[in-house]
Design a protein around this motif. Sequence first.
Motif, PDB file in Angstrom:
ATOM      1  N   LYS A  15       0.603  -3.598 -11.743  1.00  0.00           N
ATOM      2  CA  LYS A  15       0.517  -2.146 -11.898  1.00  0.00           C
ATOM      3  C   LYS A  15      -0.283  -1.500 -10.774  1.00  0.00           C
ATOM      4  CE  LYS A  15       1.141  -1.925 -16.911  1.00  0.00           C
ATOM      5  NZ  LYS A  15       0.576  -1.520 -18.224  1.00  0.00           N
ATOM      6  N   ILE A  16      -1.391  -2.128 -10.394  1.00  0.00           N
ATOM      7  CA  ILE A  16      -2.193  -1.546  -9.312  1.00  0.00           C
ATOM      8  C   ILE A  16      -1.437  -1.639  -7.992  1.00  0.00           C
ATOM      9  CG2 ILE A  16      -4.325  -1.780  -7.961  1.00  0.00           C
ATOM     10  CD1 ILE A  16      -5.723  -2.698 -10.501  1.00  0.00           C
ATOM     11  N   ALA A  17      -0.773  -2.763  -7.741  1.00  0.00           N
ATOM     12  CA  ALA A  17      -0.031  -2.930  -6.493  1.00  0.00           C
ATOM     13  C   ALA A  17       1.072  -1.890  -6.360  1.00  0.00           C
ATOM     14  CB  ALA A  17       0.564  -4.336  -6.425  1.00  0.00           C
ATOM     15  N   SER A  18       1.667  -1.498  -7.475  1.00  0.00           N
ATOM     16  CA  SER A  18       2.792  -0.559  -7.419  1.00  0.00           C
ATOM     17  C   SER A  18       2.366   0.907  -7.402  1.00  0.00           C
ATOM     18  CB  SER A  18       3.729  -0.801  -8.607  1.00  0.00           C
ATOM     19  OG  SER A  18       3.059  -0.540  -9.824  1.00  0.00           O
ATOM     20  N   GLY A  58      -8.895   3.537   1.623  1.00  0.00           N
ATOM     21  CA  GLY A  58      -8.172   3.692   2.880  1.00  0.00           C
ATOM     22  C   GLY A  58      -6.853   2.952   2.940  1.00  0.00           C
ATOM     23  N   LYS A  59      -6.436   2.343   1.846  1.00  0.00           N
ATOM     24  CA  LYS A  59      -5.168   1.599   1.827  1.00  0.00           C
ATOM     25  C   LYS A  59      -4.194   2.297   0.884  1.00  0.00           C
ATOM     26  CE  LYS A  59      -7.337  -2.938   2.615  1.00  0.00           C
ATOM     27  NZ  LYS A  59      -8.747  -2.527   2.586  1.00  0.00           N
ATOM     28  N   ASP A  60      -2.958   2.464   1.314  1.00  0.00           N
ATOM     29  CA  ASP A  60      -1.950   3.088   0.470  1.00  0.00           C
ATOM     30  C   ASP A  60      -1.426   2.115  -0.586  1.00  0.00           C
ATOM     31  OD1 ASP A  60      -2.084   5.518   1.798  1.00  0.00           O
ATOM     32  OD2 ASP A  60      -0.625   4.871   3.306  1.00  0.00           O
ATOM     33  N   ARG A  61      -1.062   0.946  -0.142  1.00  0.00           N
ATOM     34  CA  ARG A  61      -0.518  -0.068  -1.048  1.00  0.00           C
ATOM     35  C   ARG A  61      -1.032  -1.445  -0.640  1.00  0.00           C
ATOM     36  NH1 ARG A  61       0.815   3.746  -3.521  1.00  0.00           N
ATOM     37  NH2 ARG A  61       2.834   4.293  -4.442  1.00  0.00           N
ATOM     38  N   VAL A  62      -1.180  -2.321  -1.621  1.00  0.00           N
ATOM     39  CA  VAL A  62      -1.545  -3.708  -1.339  1.00  0.00           C
ATOM     40  C   VAL A  62      -0.698  -4.610  -2.229  1.00  0.00           C
ATOM     41  CG1 VAL A  62      -3.932  -3.213  -0.648  1.00  0.00           C
ATOM     42  CG2 VAL A  62      -3.401  -3.659  -3.060  1.00  0.00           C
ATOM     43  N   SER A  63      -0.634  -5.863  -1.882  1.00  0.00           N
ATOM     44  CA  SER A  63       0.169  -6.809  -2.667  1.00  0.00           C
ATOM     45  C   SER A  63      -0.619  -7.339  -3.863  1.00  0.00           C
ATOM     46  CB  SER A  63       0.593  -7.987  -1.781  1.00  0.00           C
ATOM     47  OG  SER A  63      -0.539  -8.773  -1.445  1.00  0.00           O
ATOM     48  N   GLU A  64       0.129  -7.905  -4.788  1.00  0.00           N
ATOM     49  CA  GLU A  64      -0.518  -8.527  -5.952  1.00  0.00           C
ATOM     50  C   GLU A  64      -1.405  -9.684  -5.513  1.00  0.00           C
ATOM     51  OE1 GLU A  64       2.114  -9.426  -9.214  1.00  0.00           O
ATOM     52  OE2 GLU A  64       3.448  -7.760  -8.670  1.00  0.00           O
ATOM     53  N   PHE A  66      -3.004  -9.951  -2.735  1.00  0.00           N
ATOM     54  CA  PHE A  66      -4.217  -9.384  -2.141  1.00  0.00           C
ATOM     55  C   PHE A  66      -5.243  -9.077  -3.243  1.00  0.00           C
ATOM     56  CE2 PHE A  66      -6.771  -5.641  -1.138  1.00  0.00           C
ATOM     57  CZ  PHE A  66      -7.292  -5.959   0.102  1.00  0.00           C
ATOM     58  N   LEU A  67      -4.781  -8.434  -4.302  1.00  0.00           N
ATOM     59  CA  LEU A  67      -5.677  -8.087  -5.407  1.00  0.00           C
ATOM     60  C   LEU A  67      -6.238  -9.338  -6.082  1.00  0.00           C
ATOM     61  CD1 LEU A  67      -3.542  -5.235  -6.982  1.00  0.00           C
ATOM     62  CD2 LEU A  67      -5.781  -4.960  -5.919  1.00  0.00           C
TER      63      LEU A  67
END
Length: 292
Positions: A15-18, A58-64, A66-67
Amino acid sequence: MPRELKRIFSDLYSKIASTGRKNVDKIFSELEIELVESGLSVQFLDGIKEHIKRELAGKDRVSEDFLKGKIREHVLKKIKLEPPDLGFIIKKAKEEGRIPVFLFFGFNGVGKSLSLVKTADILIKNGFSPLIAAADTFRSAAEEQLEGYARMIRVQVVKGGRGADPAAVIYDAVQKASFKGFDVVLGDTSGRRAMDRNLGEELRRIVRITKPDLNILVVDGLAGSDVVNQCIGFSQFVPIDTVIVSKVDAGGYAAAIQASYILEKPILFLGTGTSVKDYVKFDPEKAIDEMF
């Protein structure tokens, strides 16, 4: 029954990644009930949440992945702590011409007395001779329970009787240890069922008088999110140096991880059963991989 933690966290990563940083608070709020029901405290979750928000700045999107990696890295940094070297503490005290004292704290029912005797077993295996002080003089049958465990490894117990001054019992044990050639005194203390001002002040007084070399908190591996309340309750009155987590065989690693994370103190060992020989060294990396 709540979902297992790995699946809940997988949902959280997805959910956070999306959706990105702006929805972190909302996503944690949506999953909070499930996470707490699975044994995680609000304090622990808040720590993880704030770290994620910092990492996403400062990041728009990150991968699962990464989290997942950042949470693992964050928690591991907090809990990958070296437990105290009991042998070094004992030898240092001996050089100073005194008997070291290790005090044990914890609520009734968490396995404090058994954990104390397990610590005695560890010391014996490392060539030391421990003496136990039965300083829980409040609870009925506390001395008898401690003596029962101690007999299993043939360790002597100094008793004062119900209602005796706990600090005086520990003092008597130190005197006996000095005269009889014991290396260290392990002192049990009163736990009750909940922390209150009277208990806190009693424990504070014991620490002030006995000046222990090590304060060990025993927490219940089955306590779930309440393990944090146990940690905070005792640390408000006495300084905690290290933690033993009991009943890990039935409760998993969540309690150990949270206790170490909240107190920022190392885990001395994990209790894995009801025998005095049932204990293992805490492996932070294994614990995190199992939980997350």
